[in-house]
Scaffold this active site. Structure first.
Site, PDB file in Angstrom:
ATOM      1  N   SER A 126       1.025   0.798  -5.494  1.00  9.89           N
ATOM      2  CA  SER A 126       1.360   2.164  -5.137  1.00  9.89           C
ATOM      3  C   SER A 126       2.831   2.256  -4.753  1.00  9.89           C
ATOM      4  O   SER A 126       3.448   1.265  -4.342  1.00  9.89           O
ATOM      5  CB  SER A 126       0.499   2.612  -3.947  1.00  9.89           C
ATOM      6  OG  SER A 126       0.943   3.838  -3.414  1.00  9.89           O
ATOM      7  N   TYR A 184      -2.880   1.471   4.499  1.00 10.79           N
ATOM      8  CA  TYR A 184      -2.824   1.489   3.039  1.00 10.79           C
ATOM      9  C   TYR A 184      -1.508   0.888   2.543  1.00 10.79           C
ATOM     10  O   TYR A 184      -1.496   0.033   1.652  1.00 10.79           O
ATOM     11  CB  TYR A 184      -2.975   2.926   2.552  1.00 10.79           C
ATOM     12  CG  TYR A 184      -2.909   3.098   1.055  1.00 10.79           C
ATOM     13  CD1 TYR A 184      -4.011   2.804   0.263  1.00 10.79           C
ATOM     14  CD2 TYR A 184      -1.755   3.576   0.437  1.00 10.79           C
ATOM     15  CE1 TYR A 184      -3.966   2.977  -1.122  1.00 10.79           C
ATOM     16  CE2 TYR A 184      -1.702   3.749  -0.940  1.00 10.79           C
ATOM     17  CZ  TYR A 184      -2.799   3.446  -1.712  1.00 10.79           C
ATOM     18  OH  TYR A 184      -2.746   3.615  -3.071  1.00 10.79           O
TER      19      TYR A 184
END
Length: 242
Positions: A142, A155
């Protein structure tokens, strides 16, 4: 350009989003695909779409954070197709919050799926890839694995660590003809993100954008190494103009 026909790929998180798009793109290229995820209904739907289009697919309901279930996914691929050439580590979950009060259970779950899962999957396929002196692992990370966004610590940290896992895996295995890439997408409209307040879908990436990049990486000549991580973004801010 490398021909992917008759190769075998495992795609984690293959029941929706980037995993679904990637599995369908691979199957369209003649790849034998094993998709895994925790939701049987979603896997069945994707498998049905692939078969209707003439592709070959085996869906396996599994949690990639569990070693025994990872072994079952890989065993399914080996029993059905004899080997594994490609692994797409795509399964991932999110849980937002500031680190000062981040829920410990949520932290453990995010790390289990986003980091332990790719480690277990890679560990399970690498011996066969090393033996055959051929293999390609692609980790879907990501933009949060490159940047540092507030209240995204759990995350984001999992994705920073995933980027490092990919580089270690590459360096330890490239002499065996194994390539590893890590893709860091910006905002992608998926089932997990589409209802995010203030998000302009027209300015976001789509799962097909990531699947296209996966195919491009997989079809480079064997001696070509693309550095990690690979950031893919939109030029327009996805948080504006909604």
């Amino acid at each position: 350009m490398t021909d992917l026909r008759d190769k075998t790929a495992i795609v984690t998180g293959g029941g929706s989003g980037i995993g679904e798009a990637t599995a369908k793109a691979l199957a369209a290229q003649g790849v034998n695909v094993v998709i895994c995820g925790r939701r049987e209904a979603s896997l069945a739907r994707v498998a049905g779409d692939i078969r209707s289009a003439g592709g070959i697919v085996h869906p396996v309901a599994a949690d990639v954070s569990q070693e025994a279930e990872v072994e079952r996914v890989v065993s399914t691929a080996l029993e059905a197709f004899g080997t594994v050439h490609i692994l797409i580590n795509n399964a991932g979950i999110d849980a937002a919050g500031g680190l000062h009060d981040y829920d410990v259970g949520a932290w453990d779950k995010v790390m289990a799926v986003n980091l332990r899962g790719p480690f277990l999957m890679s560990r399970a396929v690498l011996p066969r890839m090393r033996q055959q002196a051929q293999g390609h692992i692609i980790n879907i990370s990501s933009e949060s694995g490159i940047e540092y966004y507030e209240r995204d610590g759990g995350y984001g940290l999992s994705k920073h660590a995933l980027n490092a896992l990919g580089e270690y895996t590459q360096r330890e295995n490239q002499e065996y003809g194994i390539r590893v890439n890590t893709i860091c997408p910006g905002m992608v409209v998926t089932e997990m993100t589409r209802d995010t307040p203030g998000l302009n879908h027209e300015r976001c990436l789509t799962p097909d954008d990531i699947a296209d990049l996966v195919l491009w990486l997989l079809t480079r000549r064997p001696n070509i190494k693309i550095g990690t991580p690979i950031l893919i973004q939109t030029m327009l801010n996805p948080w504006e103009g909604a």
